[in-house]
Design a protein around this motif. Sequence first.
Motif, short mmCIF file in Angstrom:
data_model
loop_
_atom_site.label_atom_id
_atom_site.label_comp_id
_atom_site.label_asym_id
_atom_site.label_seq_id
_atom_site.Cartn_x
_atom_site.Cartn_y
_atom_site.Cartn_z
N CYS A 4 -6.64 1.52 4.03
CA CYS A 4 -6.39 2.86 3.49
C CYS A 4 -7.39 3.17 2.38
O CYS A 4 -7.82 4.31 2.24
CB CYS A 4 -4.96 2.98 3.00
SG CYS A 4 -3.76 2.92 4.36
N CYS B 8 0.84 -1.19 0.00
CA CYS B 8 0.00 0.00 0.00
C CYS B 8 0.88 1.25 0.00
O CYS B 8 1.80 1.37 0.82
CB CYS B 8 -0.87 -0.05 1.25
SG CYS B 8 -1.78 1.45 1.56
N CYS C 101 0.32 3.32 3.67
CA CYS C 101 0.84 2.82 4.96
C CYS C 101 2.12 1.99 4.79
O CYS C 101 2.83 1.78 5.77
CB CYS C 101 -0.22 2.05 5.73
SG CYS C 101 -0.71 0.49 4.97
N CYS D 270 -4.06 -0.73 0.48
CA CYS D 270 -4.65 -1.81 1.25
C CYS D 270 -6.11 -1.45 1.52
O CYS D 270 -6.54 -0.33 1.31
CB CYS D 270 -3.88 -2.03 2.56
SG CYS D 270 -4.12 -0.72 3.77
ZN LIG Z 1 -2.61 0.96 3.67
#
Ligand SMILES: [Zn+2]
Length: 219
Positions: free
Chosen positions: A57, A23, A26, A54
């Motif tokens: 997020c 991601c 993050c 992800c």
């Molecule tokens: Zn994420």
Amino acid sequence: VSSRQKIPDAIAVAVLVANRHRCCICNIPHKHVEIHHTDGNNSNNDPSNLAVLCRDCHSRVTGDEGLGRRYSEEEVREYKRQWELECSQSRNEESDESEEEEDDDDDEEPVDSVYHSRLIRSGGHYHRVFEMKSGQELVVSITADGYINVSVCDLSDYHKFLDGEDFMEYEGDEDVRDCDLSLCASDDGTYVLLLTNAGDEDADTTIDAAVWESAEDED
Ligand SMILES: [Zn+2]
């Protein structure tokens, strides 16, 4: 949106590899990721429009749950740009290292390291994830041209931070322009270096952090 077109496989693979299958917001390893159309147009499959996210997020980008902070399209583009830059830099470092493999092994190499400058905007944050084994030591040195807060915390506390909640930290310092800290991992796990800027001014920040094997493991 029913008109979603499948992203061509070659493009999806290229985007996932450029993001190390993580991601871009993050950067947490081993999470399931999805490909997000940054501009909201599901038929715009230009790689520049595709962000790896992800589910956590992704829901903070598109969600309507009314909790926590939402990421704007501009923020997602900036996270994508910074993360893809970092991924490409670490690949270059790896190839440099393999060319020098025959050199004398006098120099100790850290298990993982990062050294770069980032602008942390007023109200914004920077984070970097470190996978550490029990006994390894994270050594951090930060300098900034404004006052920032520095924390090392675990993943669940990083998520609390993202949700705007109070969170616990292992180590930290508040309102500093210079900060040196180190943390010895008590357990195998994911540790997050988190820098936040609660001031009114953007802060140019230099981040120097490395994970080292514990001294007693060396012979
Ligand atoms: Zn994420």
